[in-house]
Design a protein around this motif. Sequence first.
Motif, mmCIF file in Angstrom:
data_model
loop_
_atom_site.group_PDB
_atom_site.id
_atom_site.type_symbol
_atom_site.label_atom_id
_atom_site.label_comp_id
_atom_site.label_asym_id
_atom_site.label_seq_id
_atom_site.Cartn_x
_atom_site.Cartn_y
_atom_site.Cartn_z
ATOM 1 N N LEU A 67 5.875 5.967 6.189
ATOM 2 C CA LEU A 67 5.175 7.092 5.560
ATOM 3 C C LEU A 67 6.086 8.315 5.465
ATOM 4 O O LEU A 67 6.115 8.997 4.443
ATOM 5 N N ILE A 68 6.822 8.593 6.524
ATOM 6 C CA ILE A 68 7.756 9.727 6.497
ATOM 7 C C ILE A 68 8.810 9.503 5.418
ATOM 8 O O ILE A 68 9.116 10.411 4.636
ATOM 9 N N ASN A 69 9.322 8.284 5.336
ATOM 10 C CA ASN A 69 10.319 7.950 4.319
ATOM 11 C C ASN A 69 9.763 8.089 2.906
ATOM 12 O O ASN A 69 10.498 8.412 1.974
ATOM 13 N N SER A 70 8.456 7.855 2.754
ATOM 14 C CA SER A 70 7.855 7.939 1.417
ATOM 15 C C SER A 70 7.896 9.364 0.861
ATOM 16 O O SER A 70 7.740 9.557 -0.340
ATOM 17 N N TYR A 71 8.128 10.336 1.721
ATOM 18 C CA TYR A 71 8.266 11.720 1.272
ATOM 19 C C TYR A 71 9.738 12.103 1.138
ATOM 20 O O TYR A 71 10.083 13.285 1.104
ATOM 21 N N GLY A 72 10.609 11.109 1.065
ATOM 22 C CA GLY A 72 12.031 11.354 0.882
ATOM 23 C C GLY A 72 12.714 11.905 2.116
ATOM 24 O O GLY A 72 13.750 12.552 2.023
ATOM 25 N N ALA A 73 12.142 11.673 3.269
ATOM 26 C CA ALA A 73 12.676 12.214 4.513
ATOM 27 C C ALA A 73 13.042 11.080 5.464
ATOM 28 O O ALA A 73 12.378 10.045 5.490
ATOM 29 N N ALA A 74 14.096 11.306 6.234
ATOM 30 C CA ALA A 74 14.494 10.332 7.245
ATOM 31 C C ALA A 74 13.773 10.590 8.553
ATOM 32 O O ALA A 74 13.588 9.682 9.357
ATOM 33 N N LYS A 75 13.360 11.840 8.779
ATOM 34 C CA LYS A 75 12.633 12.195 9.993
ATOM 35 C C LYS A 75 11.594 13.255 9.651
ATOM 36 O O LYS A 75 11.664 13.909 8.614
ATOM 37 N N ALA A 90 0.834 -1.199 0.000
ATOM 38 C CA ALA A 90 0.000 0.000 0.000
ATOM 39 C C ALA A 90 0.869 1.249 0.000
ATOM 40 O O ALA A 90 0.573 2.219 -0.708
ATOM 41 N N ASP A 91 1.954 1.237 0.771
ATOM 42 C CA ASP A 91 2.874 2.381 0.787
ATOM 43 C C ASP A 91 3.487 2.602 -0.593
ATOM 44 O O ASP A 91 3.594 3.736 -1.058
ATOM 45 N N GLU A 140 4.110 21.318 2.694
ATOM 46 C CA GLU A 140 3.035 21.102 1.713
ATOM 47 C C GLU A 140 2.590 19.638 1.665
ATOM 48 O O GLU A 140 1.541 19.324 1.121
ATOM 49 N N HIS A 141 3.384 18.739 2.246
ATOM 50 C CA HIS A 141 3.015 17.319 2.285
ATOM 51 C C HIS A 141 2.244 16.951 3.557
ATOM 52 O O HIS A 141 1.780 15.832 3.693
ATOM 53 N N TYR A 142 2.109 17.884 4.495
ATOM 54 C CA TYR A 142 1.431 17.593 5.757
ATOM 55 C C TYR A 142 0.009 17.063 5.561
ATOM 56 O O TYR A 142 -0.368 16.084 6.198
ATOM 57 N N PRO A 143 -0.813 17.677 4.677
ATOM 58 C CA PRO A 143 -2.187 17.158 4.542
ATOM 59 C C PRO A 143 -2.228 15.699 4.091
ATOM 60 O O PRO A 143 -2.975 14.900 4.642
ATOM 61 N N ALA A 144 -1.413 15.355 3.102
ATOM 62 C CA ALA A 144 -1.407 13.973 2.613
ATOM 63 C C ALA A 144 -0.849 13.025 3.660
ATOM 64 O O ALA A 144 -1.364 11.914 3.845
ATOM 65 N N LEU A 145 0.189 13.460 4.361
ATOM 66 C CA LEU A 145 0.775 12.636 5.416
ATOM 67 C C LEU A 145 -0.238 12.416 6.535
ATOM 68 O O LEU A 145 -0.393 11.295 7.027
ATOM 69 N N LEU A 146 -0.935 13.468 6.916
ATOM 70 C CA LEU A 146 -1.945 13.348 7.969
ATOM 71 C C LEU A 146 -3.040 12.372 7.556
ATOM 72 O O LEU A 146 -3.481 11.539 8.352
ATOM 73 N N GLU A 147 -3.471 12.459 6.303
ATOM 74 C CA GLU A 147 -4.510 11.549 5.807
ATOM 75 C C GLU A 147 -4.030 10.102 5.845
ATOM 76 O O GLU A 147 -4.757 9.201 6.273
ATOM 77 N N ALA A 148 -2.781 9.878 5.422
ATOM 78 C CA ALA A 148 -2.238 8.521 5.422
ATOM 79 C C ALA A 148 -2.087 7.988 6.842
ATOM 80 O O ALA A 148 -2.407 6.825 7.116
ATOM 81 N N VAL A 149 -1.619 8.823 7.745
ATOM 82 C CA VAL A 149 -1.433 8.407 9.144
ATOM 83 C C VAL A 149 -2.788 8.108 9.780
ATOM 84 O O VAL A 149 -2.924 7.166 10.555
ATOM 85 N N ALA A 150 -3.791 8.883 9.436
ATOM 86 C CA ALA A 150 -5.121 8.666 10.003
ATOM 87 C C ALA A 150 -5.693 7.310 9.600
ATOM 88 O O ALA A 150 -6.505 6.735 10.329
ATOM 89 N N CYS A 151 -5.250 6.778 8.465
ATOM 90 C CA CYS A 151 -5.743 5.481 7.994
ATOM 91 C C CYS A 151 -5.115 4.312 8.733
ATOM 92 O O CYS A 151 -5.633 3.202 8.674
ATOM 93 N N LEU A 152 -3.991 4.552 9.420
ATOM 94 C CA LEU A 152 -3.346 3.465 10.145
ATOM 95 C C LEU A 152 -4.263 2.967 11.263
ATOM 96 O O LEU A 152 -4.754 3.749 12.060
ATOM 97 N N GLY A 153 -4.494 1.669 11.275
ATOM 98 C CA GLY A 153 -5.320 1.083 12.330
ATOM 99 C C GLY A 153 -6.794 1.072 12.013
ATOM 100 O O GLY A 153 -7.576 0.523 12.762
ATOM 101 N N VAL A 154 -7.185 1.672 10.891
ATOM 102 C CA VAL A 154 -8.599 1.690 10.500
ATOM 103 C C VAL A 154 -8.930 0.372 9.836
ATOM 104 O O VAL A 154 -8.149 -0.173 9.078
#
Length: 142
Positions: A106-114, A25-26, A121-135
């Motif tokens: 998920l953080i790594n998927s945006y080319g970031a180590a941390k 999925a990632d 500008e990636h915060y909204p998409a990251l937040l949406e993806a993180v919100a799906c964890l555990g659903v």
Amino acid sequence: MVNKRDLRGGIEKMREVAQLLNGWADDMERSLEAEKNKKAAAADAAPAGEAAPGGETVPVASAVSADAPAASASAAAVAPALSADAMRAELAAKCAAGFRTQVQALINSYGAAKFSEVAPEHYPALLEAVACLGVGGEDHAG
């Protein structure tokens, strides 16, 4: 009678499958994001009202000039709701819930180590993806 060893083995296999599915999925999300970025870049490169290289038409209303304050105003309206501190709180909550590995992926998927390396500008998409964890009853590997 059910053998407990068989049950544990089955549970471990199910966890392995869940991890593989999360990885898949990632990968799909990264591919979709890359495709979206390509289309956005192609649309930005095409003059307003003309066809972009992908065959899509860029409407004149969506063309943004360098002196258009409306676009920056709408981006600024979203920014306070998605501050770095708010994002950190969401990420920390998911890590505490046992999704540390998935959050890091998920953080790594945006080319970031941390997280601090993720562009705002990636915060909204990251937040949406993180919100799906555990659903949906996902099991966590964390």
